[in-house]
Design an enzyme around this catalytic site. Structure first.
Site, PDB file in Angstrom:
ATOM      1  N   HIS A 141       0.821  -1.212   0.000  1.00 33.85           N
ATOM      2  CA  HIS A 141       0.000   0.000   0.000  1.00 33.85           C
ATOM      3  C   HIS A 141       0.855   1.262   0.000  1.00 33.85           C
ATOM      4  O   HIS A 141       0.367   2.346   0.303  1.00 33.85           O
ATOM      5  CB  HIS A 141      -0.955   0.020   1.200  1.00 33.85           C
ATOM      6  CG  HIS A 141      -1.680  -1.280   1.407  1.00 33.85           C
ATOM      7  ND1 HIS A 141      -1.253  -2.232   2.294  1.00 33.85           N
ATOM      8  CD2 HIS A 141      -2.777  -1.781   0.792  1.00 33.85           C
ATOM      9  CE1 HIS A 141      -2.063  -3.294   2.239  1.00 33.85           C
ATOM     10  NE2 HIS A 141      -2.993  -3.047   1.347  1.00 33.85           N
TER      11      HIS A 141
HETATM   12  S1  FES Z   1       1.667  -0.361   3.295  1.00 31.67           S
HETATM   13 FE1  FES Z   1       0.109  -1.790   3.800  1.00 31.67          FE
HETATM   14  S2  FES Z   1       1.198  -3.512   4.439  1.00 31.67           S
HETATM   15 FE2  FES Z   1       2.739  -2.078   3.982  1.00 31.67          FE
END
Ligand code: FES
Length: 179
Positions: A141
């Site tokens: 993410h």
């Molecule tokens: S940014 Fe979501 S698990 Fe690393």
């Protein structure tokens, strides 16, 4: 039969397997994620969370190795002078989880950073030497960590934590035991 592996997937060579409490020499590896060979895992030892010894001498400057302690992924990073400078010059006011780099490393051992290796967002494994600060970048993410393992962007709420460890000599550490 030859096997192929997608470049996007981690390969077995990406991981450092710990057998018992002790780690032998780092295998010859020309990439940033050296493979460290080991003996067959001692499940009872691992399950018991025994401290893990690591010889740092084979880890070249600029390299990160991975190992497991108590079932947790750990990064051990041999930082360059530039990476240390970058970590120490970052203003605390710029940090989501303000922690000076000095508090995340051992005195006189600024070149060594030891942190848990799972993203503090949802647990993915961040990629080393990537992202805006060349610390780690989490591909899941988009969390960004600096060369101190501190979160600098994305959804991760806190820094990569530092596990308990101590230097047992100038060139060896024991993870799982404070001095
Ligand atoms: S940014 Fe979501 S698990 Fe690393």
């Amino acid at each position: 039969m030859a096997q192929t592996t997608s470049a996007a997937e981690p390969t077995r060579r990406d991981f450092l397997y710990i057998a018992t409490g002790a780690v032998g020499a780092v295998g010859v590896a020309g990439v940033a994620w050296p493979f460290i060979s080991s003996l067959a895992p001692d499940a009872q030892t691992v399950a018991a969370g025994a401290p893990v010894e690591l010889d740092l001498t084979p880890i070249a400057e600029g390299q990160i190795v991975k190992l497991f302690w108590r079932g947790n992924l750990i990064f051990v990073r041999h930082r360059t002078a530039e990476e240390i400078q970058a970590a120490r010059s970052a203003p605390l006011t710029a940090l989501r989880d303000p922690q000076p780099d000095e508090a995340r490393t051992k005195e006189g051992k600024a070149q060594w950073l030891v942190v848990y290796g799972n993203c503090t967002h949802l647990g993915c494994v961040p990629l080393g030497q990537q992202g805006e600060y060349k610390g780690w970048f989490c591909p899941c993410h988009g969390s960004i960590f600096d060369t101190s393992g501190r979160v600098r962007g994305g959804p991760a709420p806190i820094n990569l934590p530092v596990p308990p460890y101590t230097f047992t000599s100038d060139t060896a550490i024991r993870i799982g035991a404070e001095a």
